[in-house]
Enzyme design. Structure first.
Site, PDB file in Angstrom:
ATOM      1  CD  GLU A   1      11.232  -6.880   6.040  1.00  0.00           C
ATOM      2  OE1 GLU A   1      10.426  -6.153   6.644  1.00  0.00           O
ATOM      3  OE2 GLU A   1      11.989  -7.685   6.625  1.00  0.00           O
TER       4      GLU A   1
ATOM      5  N   PRO B   1       0.791  -1.217   0.000  1.00  0.00           N
ATOM      6  CG  PRO B   1      -0.203  -1.135   2.106  1.00  0.00           C
ATOM      7  CD  PRO B   1       0.543  -2.034   1.183  1.00  0.00           C
ATOM      8  CG  ASN B   2      -0.345   4.352   1.187  1.00  0.00           C
ATOM      9  OD1 ASN B   2      -1.299   4.833   0.593  1.00  0.00           O
ATOM     10  ND2 ASN B   2      -0.440   3.885   2.419  1.00  0.00           N
TER      11      ASN B   2
ATOM     12  CE1 TYR C   1       8.469   5.128   2.948  1.00  0.00           C
ATOM     13  CE2 TYR C   1       7.083   7.042   3.311  1.00  0.00           C
ATOM     14  CZ  TYR C   1       7.489   5.787   3.669  1.00  0.00           C
ATOM     15  OH  TYR C   1       6.938   5.167   4.766  1.00  0.00           O
TER      16      TYR C   1
ATOM     17  NE  ARG D   1       2.980   6.892   2.849  1.00  0.00           N
ATOM     18  CZ  ARG D   1       3.586   5.811   3.285  1.00  0.00           C
ATOM     19  NH1 ARG D   1       4.208   5.024   2.460  1.00  0.00           N
ATOM     20  NH2 ARG D   1       3.545   5.500   4.562  1.00  0.00           N
TER      21      ARG D   1
ATOM     22  CB  ALA E   1       1.128   0.096   6.396  1.00  0.00           C
TER      23      ALA E   1
ATOM     24  CG  HIS F   1      10.957  -1.878   4.703  1.00  0.00           C
ATOM     25  ND1 HIS F   1       9.592  -1.833   4.546  1.00  0.00           N
ATOM     26  CD2 HIS F   1      11.247  -3.063   5.276  1.00  0.00           C
ATOM     27  CE1 HIS F   1       9.084  -2.951   5.021  1.00  0.00           C
ATOM     28  NE2 HIS F   1      10.067  -3.714   5.465  1.00  0.00           N
TER      29      HIS F   1
ATOM     30  NE  ARG G   1       9.472   6.474   8.841  1.00  0.00           N
ATOM     31  CZ  ARG G   1       8.540   6.296   7.919  1.00  0.00           C
ATOM     32  NH1 ARG G   1       8.724   5.436   6.935  1.00  0.00           N
ATOM     33  NH2 ARG G   1       7.418   6.973   7.955  1.00  0.00           N
TER      34      ARG G   1
ATOM     35  CG  ASN H   1       8.343  -1.733   0.531  1.00  0.00           C
ATOM     36  OD1 ASN H   1       7.651  -1.786   1.537  1.00  0.00           O
ATOM     37  ND2 ASN H   1       9.019  -0.655   0.189  1.00  0.00           N
TER      38      ASN H   1
END
Length: 148
Positions: A97, A9-10, A22, A17, A76, A99, A106, A73
């Protein structure tokens, strides 16, 4: 060699965003970067993105016996989805994985990663270049090399 690259998502909102986390690259820039590197490496890639958890599960399941590895990735869903973890465990493909941001620096809730339990490696904080690193890591692994 065939790799499936899954974005959650996103990630379709890259460049818009939270650019402080990012960057300014768009999702289209990311896909072009991945496809360009894949061509140089002689790897076939399929890039997928969805904002829906079930779609990500379906993508992972569809990789079974058709792809050699997965780069994911989950966005969320990294921090919430046991369903995505279970799908990854079910197909038992080498998985990395990725990111874009340095999630370990964070918010507290971002410190939990369910998918990491099925990953051979995690790459964080290298921007979109993390996907390229993941491709090379999977290639090395699939060709019998060592990885850390």
């Amino acid at each position: 060699m065939k790799l499936m690259i899954i974005n959650g998502p996103n990630l379709n909102m890259l460049g818009i965003r939270e650019p402080a986390h990012y960057g300014r690259e768009t999702y289209e820039d990311l896909i072009k970067k991945i496809e360009d590197r894949a061509q140089k490496l002689g790897v076939e890639v399929l890039c997928l993105q969805s904002n829906h958890e079930g779609d990500l599960v379906d993508f992972i399941q569809s990789a079974y016996s058709r792809y050699d590895g997965i780069i994911i990735n989950p966005g969320a869903y990294t921090h919430t989805s046991i369903a995505i973890l279970d799908a990854a465990k079910a197909v038992a493909l080498p998985l990395v994985e990725v990111h874009i941001s340095k999630v370990e620096e964070r918010e507290d809730f971002r410190q939990v990663s369910y998918i990491r339990l099925a990953a051979m490696a995690t790459i964080t904080g290298h921007g979109t270049d993390g996907y390229l690193e993941a491709m090379e890591l999977l290639m090395e692994h699939l060709q019998g090399g060592a990885y850390q």
